[in-house]
Design a protein around this motif. Structure first.
Motif: not given
Length: 398
Positions: A103-106, A111-114, A119-123
Motif C-alpha cells: 500500500y505504501f509503495l502504491n 498523508n496516507r503514506k505516513y 502502522f508498519i513501525k507499530k507492527t
C-alpha cells in the motif's frame, strides 16, 4: 448485553471494583468463585455485581462467577502471566506488514503514506515484544509440564507439541529477518527514517536474543524427553515385576534372587550425619561438658585472628580538581563566517584558523559536514578543483 460507552466509564468501573476483580484474577485457577463469595467484596450490593455481569466483565454460570475471556486475556497479556502461545498472531503481523508495504509503495498521497508507515513501525515493535513473550511462555510451559504433569504419556506428548511450537517460533523469526534483510529493498530505501531504523535495530536485537534462547530450549526439551523415556522404561519394568510377584511366578520366571544376592550396595550409600545439639543450660552447668569444651579448644589454639588490612591514604594529587580543555569546531559559526565571504567553501576551510591544529583530512570532513547540514543555503557549481589528490565541487554561498 450492555456495553461501556467510553473509556472513562470502563476504567472507572474497573477501578471501583478492583478488589473483586483482583481477587477473581488471583484465584482464576485455584477455585470456582461463588456468587456468595463475590457479594461480600462489593459490600453486599447486588447492583454493583449485576452491573459487571451486564457489561460482560464477569460471567455467571449456575451460581459460579468467572472473568470474561477477553478481560482475562488482557490482564494476562499486560501482566505477562499468560500460558497460551499464540503463534498465529506473529504470522498475521508479518502478513500485515507485507500488505501495508505494498500500500505504501502504491500510494501517492503523503498523508496516507505516513499512515501506512506508522502502522508498519507499530507492527514491527509488536513483533519483537510478542516473540520475546512467546519464548518466555514456551520456557515456562516446558518447565511446568515436566515438573507438574503426572501422566508420563501426556507429559511426553505435551513436550513434543511444545517442541513443534519452538520450531514454529524459530521459522517465524527467520521469515522476519528475511523480510528485513533480503526482501522489500525498495520500501526500506524509500521509507528508512531514523525512527524506523532504530525500530529495526531493536527488533534484530530482540530476535537474536530469542534465537539464542530457542537453542537452549531445544536442548532442554531433548534432555527432558530422554529423562521421560528412561523413567518410562523403568516404570514398565517395575510393572512387569509387580505382575509376576502378584501371580507368584517371579521366582520361577526370573533370576531375581540370584541378582539380589550379587548386590551389596549398602557400602556405597551416603553416610547420614546426625548432629547432636546440646542445650545451653547443659553446656553451662555440666562439668563434663565444660571439660569437653576445654579439650576441644586446645586443638584450635593455633588459629590466628586476621585483622582487616586497611587501604593506604588516597594521595592529595588525586583529590585535586583538574580541568581539561578541548577546542571544538562549531559548524554553525563556521557557516556564518563563510556566508560573509565570496570564496569557495573548500578554499575557505583550508585557510581557516581553527585555533588548534587541524590536518587536511579533518578539514575535508568539515567540508562534507557543512554541505550535508546547510545544503539549502549553498550553491554547488558544476566546476571542480583538485587539492592534495582530493577532487571536490566548487561551493559558494547563495
Amino acid at each position: 448485553m450492555n456495553i461501556f460507552h467510553n473509556i472513562k466509564e470502563l476504567v472507572t468501573s474497573l477501578k471501583n471494583e478492583e478488589k473483586l476483580i483482583a481477587e477473581m484474577f488471583g484465584k482464576r485457577k485455584s477455585m470456582d468463585y461463588k456468587y456468595s463469595d463475590a457479594i461480600e467484596l462489593v459490600d453486599y450490593d447486588e447492583n454493583r455485581l449485576d452491573f459487571l455481569i451486564e457489561r460482560g466483565v464477569i460471567r455467571e454460570n449456575g451460581g459460579l462467577l468467572e472473568l470474561d475471556d477477553q478481560y482475562l486475556e488482557f490482564f494476562e497479556q499486560v501482566l505477562d502471566v499468560n500460558e497460551e502461545i499464540n503463534l498465529s498472531y506473529i504470522d498475521d503481523n508479518i502478513k500485515n506488514i507485507k500488505e501495508n508495504i505494498d500500500y505504501f509503495l502504491n500510494e501517492g498521497n503523503e498523508n496516507r503514506k505516513y499512515n501506512y508507515l506508522k502502522f508498519i513501525k507499530k507492527t514491527f515493535r509488536k513483533i519483537g515484544i510478542i516473540t520475546l513473550r512467546s519464548v518466555v511462555d514456551l520456557r515456562r510451559n516446558i518447565e511446568n509440564t515436566f515438573k507438574n504433569e503426572p501422566n508420563y504419556k501426556n507429559k511426553r506428548l505435551k513436550l513434543e507439541n511444545l517442541d513443534e511450537k519452538r520450531m514454529l517460533v524459530s521459522n517465524l523469526i527467520k521469515h522476519t529477518i528475511l523480510l528485513i534483510n533480503e526482501q522489500e529493498h525498495t520500501f526500506f530505501n524509500r521509507a528508512l527514517d531514523e525512527e524506523l531504523k532504530r525500530i529495526i535495530i531493536d527488533l534484530k536485537h530482540q530476535l537474536g536474543e530469542c534465537s539464542h534462547n530457542l537453542i537452549e530450549i531445544e536442548k532442554q526439551i531433548i534432555d527432558y524427553l530422554n529423562q521421560i523415556k528412561h523413567q518410562g522404561r523403568f516404570i514398565e519394568k517395575l510393572r512387569k515385576i509387580k505382575y509376576l510377584k502378584d501371580h507368584f511366578t517371579i521366582d520361577a520366571e526370573t533370576d531375581i534372587k540370584q541378582l539380589i544376592a550379587k548386590k551389596n550396595q549398602v557400602i556405597f550409600e551416603t553416610r547420614l550425619s546426625e548432629p547432636l545439639k546440646l542445650s545451653i543450660d547443659y553446656l553451662r552447668e555440666n562439668e563434663r561438658a565444660f571439660e569437653a569444651i576445654k579439650r576441644i579448644s586446645k586443638n584450635h589454639h593455633d588459629r590466628k585472628s586476621f585483622e582487616p588490612v586497611l587501604a593506604d591514604r588516597i594521595s592529595e594529587e588525586f583529590l585535586g580538581n583538574s580541568v581539561e580543555e578541548e577546542v571544538m569546531i562549531n559548524l554553525e559559526e563556521l557557516r556564518n563566517h563563510f556566508m560573509a565571504t565570496s570564496d569557495n567553501l573548500f578554499n575557505f576551510i583550508l585557510n581557516y584558523d581553527f585555533l588548534k591544529e587541524v590536518d587536511f583530512d579533518e578539514r575535508v570532513t568539515v567540508f562534507c559536514q557543512l554541505i550535508s547540514q546547510y545544503e539549502h543555503e549553498l550553491t554547488i557549481a558544476n566546476e571542480f578543483l583538485t587539492t592534495n589528490g582530493v577532487e571536490c565541487a566548487l561551493v559558494y554561498p547563495k
